[in-house]
Design a protein around this motif. Sequence first.
Motif, PDB file in Angstrom:
ATOM      1  N   LEU A  37     -28.624 -42.094   7.635  1.00  0.00           N
ATOM      2  CA  LEU A  37     -27.728 -41.570   8.869  1.00  0.00           C
ATOM      3  C   LEU A  37     -26.442 -42.684   9.002  1.00  0.00           C
ATOM      4  O   LEU A  37     -25.372 -42.044   9.391  1.00  0.00           O
ATOM      5  CB  LEU A  37     -28.490 -41.672  10.260  1.00  0.00           C
TER       6      LEU A  37
ATOM      7  N   MET B 170     -22.646 -41.288   8.883  1.00  0.00           N
ATOM      8  CA  MET B 170     -21.456 -41.493   9.565  1.00  0.00           C
ATOM      9  C   MET B 170     -20.286 -42.242   9.040  1.00  0.00           C
ATOM     10  O   MET B 170     -18.948 -41.443   9.553  1.00  0.00           O
ATOM     11  CB  MET B 170     -21.935 -42.572  10.861  1.00  0.00           C
TER      12      MET B 170
ATOM     13  N   GLN C 276     -19.437 -35.250  15.764  1.00  0.00           N
ATOM     14  CA  GLN C 276     -20.513 -35.231  14.880  1.00  0.00           C
ATOM     15  C   GLN C 276     -21.178 -36.575  14.693  1.00  0.00           C
ATOM     16  O   GLN C 276     -22.337 -36.864  14.666  1.00  0.00           O
ATOM     17  CB  GLN C 276     -20.397 -34.699  13.523  1.00  0.00           C
TER      18      GLN C 276
ATOM     19  N   VAL D  93     -24.883 -37.908  15.804  1.00  0.00           N
ATOM     20  CA  VAL D  93     -25.961 -38.786  14.851  1.00  0.00           C
ATOM     21  C   VAL D  93     -26.435 -40.056  15.456  1.00  0.00           C
ATOM     22  O   VAL D  93     -27.546 -40.264  15.851  1.00  0.00           O
ATOM     23  CB  VAL D  93     -25.359 -38.861  13.534  1.00  0.00           C
TER      24      VAL D  93
ATOM     25  N   GLU E  72     -29.874 -37.898  16.958  1.00  0.00           N
ATOM     26  CA  GLU E  72     -30.689 -37.934  15.711  1.00  0.00           C
ATOM     27  C   GLU E  72     -32.137 -38.958  15.983  1.00  0.00           C
ATOM     28  O   GLU E  72     -32.906 -39.111  15.269  1.00  0.00           O
ATOM     29  CB  GLU E  72     -29.841 -38.203  14.491  1.00  0.00           C
TER      30      GLU E  72
ATOM     31  N   CYS F  13     -27.128 -30.658   4.790  1.00  0.00           N
ATOM     32  CA  CYS F  13     -27.946 -31.572   5.703  1.00  0.00           C
ATOM     33  C   CYS F  13     -28.493 -30.789   6.830  1.00  0.00           C
ATOM     34  O   CYS F  13     -29.392 -30.935   7.247  1.00  0.00           O
ATOM     35  CB  CYS F  13     -27.023 -32.971   5.988  1.00  0.00           C
TER      36      CYS F  13
END
Length: 230
Positions: free
Chosen positions: A48, A52, A74, A78, A82, A135
């Motif tokens: 992750l 990013m 986004q 994340v 997430e 993803c």
Amino acid sequence: MTFTERLREENDATYQAIFDHPYVQGLKTGHVPKNALVHYVKQDFEYLNAFMRVYGLAISKCETREEMSLFNEQIGFVLHSEIHPHNNLCEVAGVPYEELQGYPLAPGASHYISHMMTTAQQGTLGEIVAVLLPCPWTYLDIGERLMKEAAPQPGLHPFYEWINFYGTKSMEGVTGKLRSWLDRYAETASEREKEKMRVAFAKSCQLELGFWEMAYTVEEWPVRDAVLRR
Ligand SMILES: Cc1ncc(C[n+]2csc(CCO)c2C)c(N)n1
């Protein structure tokens, strides 16, 4: 047929292999070995971070505020959302999340990240979206199918939070947005660029499958102690 519908169709066998993978089937039945949960979270935390960074590289190639905003949103997702599915896996494994951060990348995760980074550095925005799309899209596919087939209930299914996170609206939103951008880029892309997008997408699908396999087999480097913890 839109460009992304075609991508989905071309990679159907990989989507199916992901769903049939013993790790994903374990999420369905509620039985995933503890070491596979721990290895997944260690590797996914680093994945992750890389994800990013790729969004950051995408922003460096944007020409409009609208595009910048998509990628910026986004990164926020994340960073802040997430962590919920990771926490679910940590709770089931009985290991604090903080203990699973900062580990070196295993070969499968390293391969996937290198593919994303290379595409981000060398490719167009369209190619970057193509490399990133599997993803959310493969996770949405898993989540939706598990919602139907496992019909998890809170407090009864150990992976209820994980399944609910990926099988519902927010994942549909991310996937839909990236798909519509990619369809838009494909409209003006050359045949050569579209070919590169197809390859980038297909490779990411395969590397998603590889990531589940890496976690399930607790894959490490051949000479483990030679790879230092950061
Ligand atoms: C290996 C791997 N693949 C996909 C995801 C899911 N995921 C990661 S970032 C993101 C948001 C996209 O903007 C989504 C859906 C994951 N956690 N790990």
